[in-house]
Design an enzyme around this catalytic site. Structure first.
Site, mmCIF file in Angstrom:
data_model
loop_
_atom_site.group_PDB
_atom_site.id
_atom_site.type_symbol
_atom_site.label_atom_id
_atom_site.label_comp_id
_atom_site.label_asym_id
_atom_site.label_seq_id
_atom_site.Cartn_x
_atom_site.Cartn_y
_atom_site.Cartn_z
ATOM 1 N N ASP A 122 22.054 12.829 -34.911
ATOM 2 C CA ASP A 122 22.111 12.866 -33.447
ATOM 3 C C ASP A 122 20.695 13.008 -32.907
ATOM 4 O O ASP A 122 19.967 13.944 -33.266
ATOM 5 C CB ASP A 122 22.978 14.043 -32.990
ATOM 6 C CG ASP A 122 23.409 13.912 -31.536
ATOM 7 O OD1 ASP A 122 23.198 12.834 -30.941
ATOM 8 O OD2 ASP A 122 23.967 14.883 -30.998
ATOM 9 N N HIS A 129 17.681 13.954 -19.505
ATOM 10 C CA HIS A 129 18.420 15.093 -20.077
ATOM 11 C C HIS A 129 17.455 16.119 -20.657
ATOM 12 O O HIS A 129 17.587 17.320 -20.405
ATOM 13 C CB HIS A 129 19.368 14.584 -21.162
ATOM 14 C CG HIS A 129 20.045 15.688 -21.927
ATOM 15 N ND1 HIS A 129 20.959 16.540 -21.353
ATOM 16 C CD2 HIS A 129 19.925 16.085 -23.218
ATOM 17 C CE1 HIS A 129 21.388 17.416 -22.254
ATOM 18 N NE2 HIS A 129 20.772 17.159 -23.399
ATOM 19 N N GLU A 195 29.217 16.126 -24.099
ATOM 20 C CA GLU A 195 27.945 15.417 -23.996
ATOM 21 C C GLU A 195 28.230 13.926 -24.015
ATOM 22 O O GLU A 195 28.824 13.408 -24.971
ATOM 23 C CB GLU A 195 26.990 15.795 -25.130
ATOM 24 C CG GLU A 195 26.431 17.203 -25.001
ATOM 25 C CD GLU A 195 25.264 17.462 -25.934
ATOM 26 O OE1 GLU A 195 24.995 16.620 -26.811
ATOM 27 O OE2 GLU A 195 24.613 18.514 -25.782
ATOM 28 N N GLU A 197 27.447 10.435 -24.757
ATOM 29 C CA GLU A 197 26.526 9.763 -25.665
ATOM 30 C C GLU A 197 27.075 8.393 -26.053
ATOM 31 O O GLU A 197 28.228 8.060 -25.784
ATOM 32 C CB GLU A 197 26.307 10.591 -26.943
ATOM 33 C CG GLU A 197 25.787 11.995 -26.695
ATOM 34 C CD GLU A 197 25.233 12.648 -27.948
ATOM 35 O OE1 GLU A 197 24.817 11.913 -28.883
ATOM 36 O OE2 GLU A 197 25.207 13.900 -27.995
ATOM 37 N N ASP A 230 29.857 14.347 -27.863
ATOM 38 C CA ASP A 230 29.408 15.366 -28.810
ATOM 39 C C ASP A 230 29.705 16.740 -28.208
ATOM 40 O O ASP A 230 28.893 17.302 -27.479
ATOM 41 C CB ASP A 230 27.910 15.199 -29.086
ATOM 42 C CG ASP A 230 27.417 16.140 -30.169
ATOM 43 O OD1 ASP A 230 28.230 16.520 -31.026
ATOM 44 O OD2 ASP A 230 26.224 16.489 -30.154
ATOM 45 N N ARG A 234 27.881 25.882 -25.718
ATOM 46 C CA ARG A 234 26.550 26.213 -25.212
ATOM 47 C C ARG A 234 26.145 27.660 -25.476
ATOM 48 O O ARG A 234 24.970 27.939 -25.782
ATOM 49 C CB ARG A 234 26.476 25.931 -23.715
ATOM 50 C CG ARG A 234 26.695 24.483 -23.328
ATOM 51 C CD ARG A 234 25.666 23.574 -23.944
ATOM 52 N NE ARG A 234 25.801 22.202 -23.444
ATOM 53 C CZ ARG A 234 25.131 21.173 -23.923
ATOM 54 N NH1 ARG A 234 24.270 21.334 -24.916
ATOM 55 N NH2 ARG A 234 25.317 19.958 -23.418
ATOM 56 N N GLN A 237 25.390 28.008 -29.123
ATOM 57 C CA GLN A 237 24.150 27.286 -29.405
ATOM 58 C C GLN A 237 22.927 28.119 -29.008
ATOM 59 O O GLN A 237 21.927 28.175 -29.751
ATOM 60 C CB GLN A 237 24.152 25.960 -28.650
ATOM 61 C CG GLN A 237 22.933 25.090 -28.892
ATOM 62 C CD GLN A 237 23.026 23.763 -28.158
ATOM 63 O OE1 GLN A 237 24.021 23.459 -27.500
ATOM 64 N NE2 GLN A 237 21.986 22.956 -28.255
ATOM 65 N N LYS A 250 27.740 22.737 -32.798
ATOM 66 C CA LYS A 250 27.882 21.286 -32.781
ATOM 67 C C LYS A 250 28.822 20.760 -33.860
ATOM 68 O O LYS A 250 29.304 19.629 -33.753
ATOM 69 C CB LYS A 250 26.503 20.634 -32.981
ATOM 70 C CG LYS A 250 25.522 20.907 -31.856
ATOM 71 C CD LYS A 250 25.831 20.060 -30.645
ATOM 72 C CE LYS A 250 24.696 20.097 -29.641
ATOM 73 N NZ LYS A 250 24.922 19.183 -28.513
ATOM 74 N N THR A 254 33.036 15.910 -33.096
ATOM 75 C CA THR A 254 32.331 14.849 -32.375
ATOM 76 C C THR A 254 33.281 13.667 -32.283
ATOM 77 O O THR A 254 33.765 13.179 -33.310
ATOM 78 C CB THR A 254 31.045 14.435 -33.111
ATOM 79 O OG1 THR A 254 30.188 15.576 -33.250
ATOM 80 C CG2 THR A 254 30.321 13.337 -32.364
ATOM 81 N N GLU A 360 24.242 20.421 -17.275
ATOM 82 C CA GLU A 360 23.389 19.887 -16.217
ATOM 83 C C GLU A 360 24.132 19.784 -14.886
ATOM 84 O O GLU A 360 23.584 20.123 -13.831
ATOM 85 C CB GLU A 360 22.872 18.512 -16.612
ATOM 86 C CG GLU A 360 21.963 18.513 -17.837
ATOM 87 C CD GLU A 360 21.794 17.114 -18.394
ATOM 88 O OE1 GLU A 360 20.856 16.425 -17.959
ATOM 89 O OE2 GLU A 360 22.615 16.703 -19.241
#
Length: 414
Positions: A122, A129, A195, A197, A230, A234, A237, A250, A254, A360
């Site tokens: 990844d 971002h 996420e 992606e 993904d 948070r 993390q 993570k 996915t 975000e």
């Protein structure tokens, strides 16, 4: 080109697309390779006689890896033959019995992961971002780390937890630090996120340890693209990533879309590469455009509500191209195998409605995102469904990826 198979207006799967997938049905449980056309799937094993014998083993496989391994020239030939088979006046058009065997209604199939994924990497290739995250956690003056504009930052993810669209994702348990300076606590993730992606599958023969794929040769290593979500914890993390980066925040899951759109289908939608300053090192520098105008959207649908589009972004926002990602990945001599998966990282635009994550969109939980029906979200709640869509379009055609979806299930207590 006009197919004899009816393709509804605004379908993701016209004859100009022909994405690959792996499917099965209730009547026949064996996994088979298929190509999406309109509201049908062409079973490649049922029409293998129209292809050269050297491709038969790949076409009757239950994963795309053998086809991926054949390389660029084979992909072009197989695609050309498939398109010709689906044209008006083709041999398949004239054989109604074979059509009944080979063309299966899309509504009756179940999709599987398209390939055996040996390795998954990844990247972190969206400058918007990376800047947003940097501003949140380090301030505006130190948003991008010193290395970011010099190389495609990435990490090795967990291939075993890559799942196909429609697979539920369980809210994870983990250690978090709700109060800075206090002791960590253990429990369900509170700041669960998506996420937005995209990812591509590596093709061609395996490379050997010590070999490199140059940036100019990398295009022939990209078999095709999929959508990706993904999922990210948070709060887990934030506590665990120092000093070695993402881990259990993570590896919980996915999600990728089931249909792999070949690069040939995206050619009409190529755009200029994102401007890069400073100029990359020679091993990363390429003049060839390998960026695409792929429109991306994310919906959140609560269990008892309606779907709300919370993000509209575009693949063209990526700073680092797939070719640069491959070149950097292998510059050390890291070997590649067909079926390896490489992801873009979160794809955010430069406006608030184009941010590709709840981190975000809610700006680290400081504002709520309104949903239709009166609900709001800062991060994902249990039983929320996240749906990612992607497509290219112009006046003539639409090339779509289908959907990439998953529902958040409640955590299971220890």
């Amino acid at each position: 080109m006009k197919s004899f198979v009816v393709v509804p207006e605004n379908s993701d799967f016209p004859i100009q697309n022909l994405p690959y997938g792996v499917f099965f049905t209730k009547e026949k449980s064996e996994h088979r390779l298929g190509v999406a056309i309109g509201e049908h799937v062409l079973d490649l094993s049922a029409v293998k006689q129209f292809y050269p014998e050297k491709y038969h083993d790949a076409l009757i496989s239950n994963v795309l890896n053998p086809l991926m391994s054949l390389g660029y020239d084979a992909w072009e030939e197989v695609r050309r033959i498939t398109q010709n088979l689906l044209l008006e006046g083709s041999a398949l058009h004239g054989d109604t019995i074979l059509q009944q065997m080979a063309l299966i209604p899309l509504r009756t199939v179940q999709m599987h992961l398209p390939a055996n994924i040996g390795d998954y990497t990844d990247f972190y290739s969206s400058i918007h971002h990376a800047t947003n995250v940097g501003v949140m956690f380090r301030g505006k003056d130190n948003a991008l780390m010193p290395n970011w504009r010099h190389l495609p930052v990435g990490y090795h993810g967990r291939a075993s937890s890559v799942v196909v669209s429609g697979t539920p994702i369980r809210r994870p348990l983990g250690q978090t630090l709700p109060v800075d300076g206090a002791d960590p606590v253990f429990g369900p993730c509170r700041l669960f996120d998506f996420e937005l992606e995209m990812a591509f599958f590596i093709g061609g023969p395996p490379t050997q340890l010590g070999d490199r794929v140059t940036v100019n040769d990398a295009a022939k290593r990209v078999f095709g693209f999929v959508l990706m979500n993904d999922w990210s914890a948070r709060d887990i993390q934030k506590w665990e990533y120092v000093p070695l980066g993402p881990f259990t925040a993570k590896n919980l899951g996915t999600t990728i879309s089931p249909w792999v759109v070949p690069v040939a289908a995206l050619e009409p939608f190529k755009v200029d590469n994102f401007p890069q300053e400073p100029k990359p090192f020679p091993y990363l520098n390429h003049e060839q455009n390998f960026n695409f105008d792929i429109k991306l959207e994310v919906d959140i649908k609560p269990a008892k509500g309606v779907a709300t589009t919370v993000c509209r972004s575009n693949y063209r926002n990526l700073y680092w191209t797939a070719l640069q990602q491959i070149a950097h990945h292998t510059v050390t001599g890291c070997n590649l195998n067909p079926g390896d998966l490489m992801a873009s990282g979160t794809i955010s635009g430069d406006t608030a409605d184009s941010f590709g994550s709840m981190l975000e969109l809610s700006w680290k939980g400081t504002k709520a995102i309104s949903l239709l029906g009166g609900e709001s979200r800062k991060f994902l709640q249990d039983n929320d469904e996240v749906v990612v869509r992607g497509f290219c379009c112009n006046d003539d055609i639409r090339i779509g990826f289908g959907t990439c979806s998953g529902v958040v299930l409640p955590a299971i207590p220890l």
